[in-house]
Write a protein that holds these residues in place. Structure first.
Motif, PDB file in Angstrom:
ATOM      1  N   VAL A 195      34.296  28.344  31.888  1.00 49.29           N
ATOM      2  CA  VAL A 195      35.146  27.388  32.596  1.00 49.29           C
ATOM      3  C   VAL A 195      34.273  26.354  33.302  1.00 49.29           C
ATOM      4  O   VAL A 195      34.602  25.178  33.338  1.00 49.29           O
ATOM      5  CB  VAL A 195      36.050  28.127  33.608  1.00 49.29           C
ATOM      6  N   ARG A 202      36.084  22.962  32.801  1.00 42.99           N
ATOM      7  CA  ARG A 202      35.974  22.551  31.397  1.00 42.99           C
ATOM      8  C   ARG A 202      36.165  23.810  30.545  1.00 42.99           C
ATOM      9  O   ARG A 202      35.237  24.582  30.351  1.00 42.99           O
ATOM     10  CB  ARG A 202      34.615  21.894  31.112  1.00 42.99           C
ATOM     11  N   PHE A 203      37.382  23.999  30.099  1.00 38.73           N
ATOM     12  CA  PHE A 203      37.754  25.242  29.431  1.00 38.73           C
ATOM     13  C   PHE A 203      37.130  25.360  28.039  1.00 38.73           C
ATOM     14  O   PHE A 203      36.733  24.371  27.425  1.00 38.73           O
ATOM     15  CB  PHE A 203      39.277  25.327  29.319  1.00 38.73           C
ATOM     16  N   ASP A 204      37.072  26.610  27.558  1.00 40.87           N
ATOM     17  CA  ASP A 204      36.636  26.911  26.196  1.00 40.87           C
ATOM     18  C   ASP A 204      35.265  26.322  25.890  1.00 40.87           C
ATOM     19  O   ASP A 204      35.087  25.558  24.953  1.00 40.87           O
ATOM     20  CB  ASP A 204      37.673  26.420  25.178  1.00 40.87           C
ATOM     21  N   GLN A 240      37.368  21.797  25.947  1.00 41.25           N
ATOM     22  CA  GLN A 240      38.592  21.274  26.536  1.00 41.25           C
ATOM     23  C   GLN A 240      38.282  20.756  27.944  1.00 41.25           C
ATOM     24  O   GLN A 240      37.381  21.267  28.607  1.00 41.25           O
ATOM     25  CB  GLN A 240      39.668  22.364  26.629  1.00 41.25           C
ATOM     26  N   CYS A 256      40.693  19.503  31.459  1.00 47.39           N
ATOM     27  CA  CYS A 256      41.736  20.241  32.157  1.00 47.39           C
ATOM     28  C   CYS A 256      42.856  19.284  32.578  1.00 47.39           C
ATOM     29  O   CYS A 256      42.650  18.076  32.700  1.00 47.39           O
ATOM     30  CB  CYS A 256      41.181  20.983  33.368  1.00 47.39           C
ATOM     31  N   ASP A 311      44.319  24.802  31.107  1.00 46.50           N
ATOM     32  CA  ASP A 311      43.612  24.598  29.847  1.00 46.50           C
ATOM     33  C   ASP A 311      44.570  23.870  28.910  1.00 46.50           C
ATOM     34  O   ASP A 311      45.627  24.410  28.563  1.00 46.50           O
ATOM     35  CB  ASP A 311      43.215  25.952  29.268  1.00 46.50           C
ATOM     36  N   GLN A 369      42.968  29.728  27.766  1.00 47.31           N
ATOM     37  CA  GLN A 369      42.442  30.424  28.931  1.00 47.31           C
ATOM     38  C   GLN A 369      43.442  30.371  30.080  1.00 47.31           C
ATOM     39  O   GLN A 369      44.295  29.478  30.141  1.00 47.31           O
ATOM     40  CB  GLN A 369      41.095  29.816  29.363  1.00 47.31           C
ATOM     41  N   THR A 389      45.434  29.759  33.476  1.00 45.51           N
ATOM     42  CA  THR A 389      45.526  28.630  34.390  1.00 45.51           C
ATOM     43  C   THR A 389      44.916  29.003  35.732  1.00 45.51           C
ATOM     44  O   THR A 389      45.143  30.092  36.267  1.00 45.51           O
ATOM     45  CB  THR A 389      47.002  28.227  34.588  1.00 45.51           C
TER      46      THR A 389
END
Length: 597
Positions: free
Chosen positions: A40, A123-125, A129, A131, A146, A151, A153
């Motif tokens: 994340v 910054r997910f994944d 990704q 946000c 996400d 992922q 929230t």
């Protein structure tokens, strides 16, 4: 780009995952919901795209201090400036469930007034990704989603007035003398954590203080040993009982090089050594949990490493969109070594089971049957070529350490069987054990090198030979091993730093470039000095090695030629070998003093 050095970080965790917090108070790394989940925050791997949760003090002439509250993993970061003193307290409550996650962050105006800039950019994944942010309808916090929905929230609870940006949250806080500003980052689903800081702080502090009080070590470097075992605990999964080799992925062993691996998995070897450290210090519950994991996940078909949950497929891929720490690419997730042949893991695992048995652990008839099957496999395959302890990618060889560990597998299994009066084919096991010993003692010896080499027929030295007396294969006074030690000391050391092997001396691991000194080998060196009676030298080496640790006593995998920490961080191998060296130096010192009396 300006990357915060690896060593300028501390770590907090909840026994499911961990986060890296740098000297200025930025969370630069976090995977959710567990160690081997997607990141994340990953600023340490890409300064622009990785994502972070940053506090930045705008005061002039600022200096930073960072420390743990004694006996805990609660972290304090201090801003010292002309204006006065501000402080951040960071901790993660110990979670009972994998999906139960929170980070509490308190900004405190200790003295004077301060301007603190807040920047939160998940910054997910693995930063594939960004946000999407929205304020909760009741106005009590912010939701960070996400966009792909993969992922969980995130929920931020705070009374601070933050501005929603396209990709995160920003704000400026006027922190006055004596004021606190609290931030709670947790998961939106369930909302298990109350926003009140002090009750959560007290509960977390009580947990760590109670856990630390069980440490039975009372020798020199007690504080460093305790910090190391606290770090090993942070690398241990509460849900599964497994341990990860390190908290991060992709941090380079050489700046700009390709040796950038993912260590967020459970290596049988690393975990076995970790359990040895736990057992030595009186932490039997951790060893028991690991034994349950081993019996549940691994005894049917042992492989080198697993996911934290026991999954076996750890496909290695490169995250080409990430720049890498100081432009060190590729940034890898997964680990292609997972399906390598590694014969040493059988000895290391059975040695840990032996220690577990010595500490009063239970060896059931069913468990003994599984151990016996493992021994039979070693008997049939001990001459099999493998990739060795260092997981080389240059092809299989008959590695010295792997063969020694095959001997260990048989020797310790026989000891367990005798201690428990369990059935086993004594003559068969003893014959093969002795055959392995003779082949190593005579067959591996290189007269020209005057040492036991890296593998059968090799001309290359390898620091893993330092383990021969530690595994009780030879006496620490064995002449051939002493000659090997002398050659390692001459050719693989730089003062107290020890290299695994030298490419320039003919070693090849299938990768480009030279690597730095290996921290676990350096602590092995200190321990070996004590074992051979050079106790004063061992003490000096140990003290100098500890000086390479960072400001809160943490070690990564390697120490570079400029004294910098390199590789994944914090590294279990480094901390467990620190514990072992301290334990052995203390033991030898006590024995010498007793004899002198």
């Amino acid at each position: 780009m300006a990357y915060t050095p690896i060593e300028d970080h501390a770590v907090i965790g909840n026994l499911h995952t961990l986060a890296l917090v740098n000297l200025s108070g930025s969370i630069d790394f976090l995977c959710l919901p567990r160690f081997d989940s997607p990141s994340v925050f990953g600023k340490i791997l890409d300064d622009k795209k990785g994502g972070c949760f940053t506090f930045f003090c705008e005061d002039e002439d600022i200096r930073y201090k960072q420390l743990y509250l004694p006996g805990t993993n609660i972290l304090l970061t201090r801003y010292l400036s002309k204006t006065g003193i501000a402080e951040v307290t960071d901790f993660m409550p110990i979670a009972n469930a994998e999906q139960d996650f929170a980070i509490y962050r308190r900004l405190k105006g200790v003295y004077g007034d301060h301007q603190i800039r807040v920047d939160i950019k998940p910054r997910f994944d693995y930063a594939r990704q960004t946000c999407r942010v929205e304020k909760r309808p009741d106005g009590t916090g912010y939701l960070m989603h996400d966009p792909a929905g993969e992922q969980p929230t995130l929920l931020l609870l705070t009374s601070a007035d933050l501005e929603i940006k396209e990709d995160g949250l920003e704000g400026m806080i006027s922190l006055r003398h004596g004021e606190n500003m609290d931030f709670l980052l947790t998961l939106a689903e369930g909302e298990r954590h109350e926003p009140d800081f002090m009750p959560a702080f007290k509960k977390c502090r009580d947990f760590w203080s109670s856990w630390s009080s069980r440490c039975n070590y009372d020798g020199p470097w007690k504080e460093e040993v305790l910090r190391s075992v606290l770090t090993l605990k942070l690398l241990t999964s509460k849900r599964f009982g497994s341990t990860v080799a390190a908290g991060t992925f992709g941090l380079p062993e050489t700046i700009g090089g390709e040796r950038n691996w993912d260590y967020r998995y459970t290596w049988i070897r690393d975990s076995a050594f970790t359990m040895y450290a736990f057992l030595r210090l009186g932490y039997t519950e951790e060893a028991e949990a690991f034994m349950v994991w081993i019996q549940d996940k691994c005894m049917d078909s042992l492989q080198l490493m697993y996911g934290v949950d026991g999954r076996k497929d750890l496909e290695e891929i490169s995250l080409d969109h990430l720049e890498g720490y100081k432009q060190s690419q590729p940034v890898r997730i997964g680990n292609g070594a997972y399906d390598q042949t590694q014969m040493d893991i059988y000895g290391e695992l059975i040695d840990t089971i032996y220690l577990y048995n010595e500490s009063g652990g239970s060896i059931t008839r069913e468990f003994w049957g599984e151990i016996s099957v493992m021994v039979d496999f070693v008997i049939e395959n001990w001459r099999t070529k493998d990739h060795g302890i260092w997981e080389v990618r240059s092809g299989k060889q008959r590695f010295l350490h792997s063969t020694v560990c095959c001997w260990v597998a048989l020797d310790r299994a026989m000891t367990i069987g005798d201690d428990r009066s369990l059935p086993y084919p004594l003559e068969k096991w003893r014959t093969v054990r002795d055959e392995i010993y003779e082949e190593i003692y005579d067959g591996f010896w290189n007269e020209d090198l005057q040492a036991y080499p890296q593998f059968l027929g090799s001309e290359t030295l390898d620091a893993s030979a330092l383990l021969m007396p530690l595994l009780r294969f030879v006496s620490s006074k064995e002449p051939r091993w002493l000659k090997t030690f002398e050659q390692i000391e001459k050719k693989l050391t730089a003062d107290v730093l020890v290299f695994r092997y030298k490419q320039e001396d003919g070693a090849t691991d299938g990768l480009e470039g030279e690597e730095s000194s290996f921290t676990i080998c350096s602590f092995w060196y200190a321990e070996c000095l004590a074992r051979i009676g050079r106790i004063d030298e061992a003490t000096i080496v140990m003290q100098k090695l500890l000086g390479y640790g960072n400001h809160v006593g943490l070690f990564s995998e390697e120490i570079g030629i400029h004294g910098e920490q390199l590789g994944n961080f914090p590294q279990a191998f480094s901390h467990l070998s620190l514990i072992s060296a301290a334990f052995q130096i203390d033991k030898q010192t006590r024995n010498t003093n007793a004899c002198a009396r």
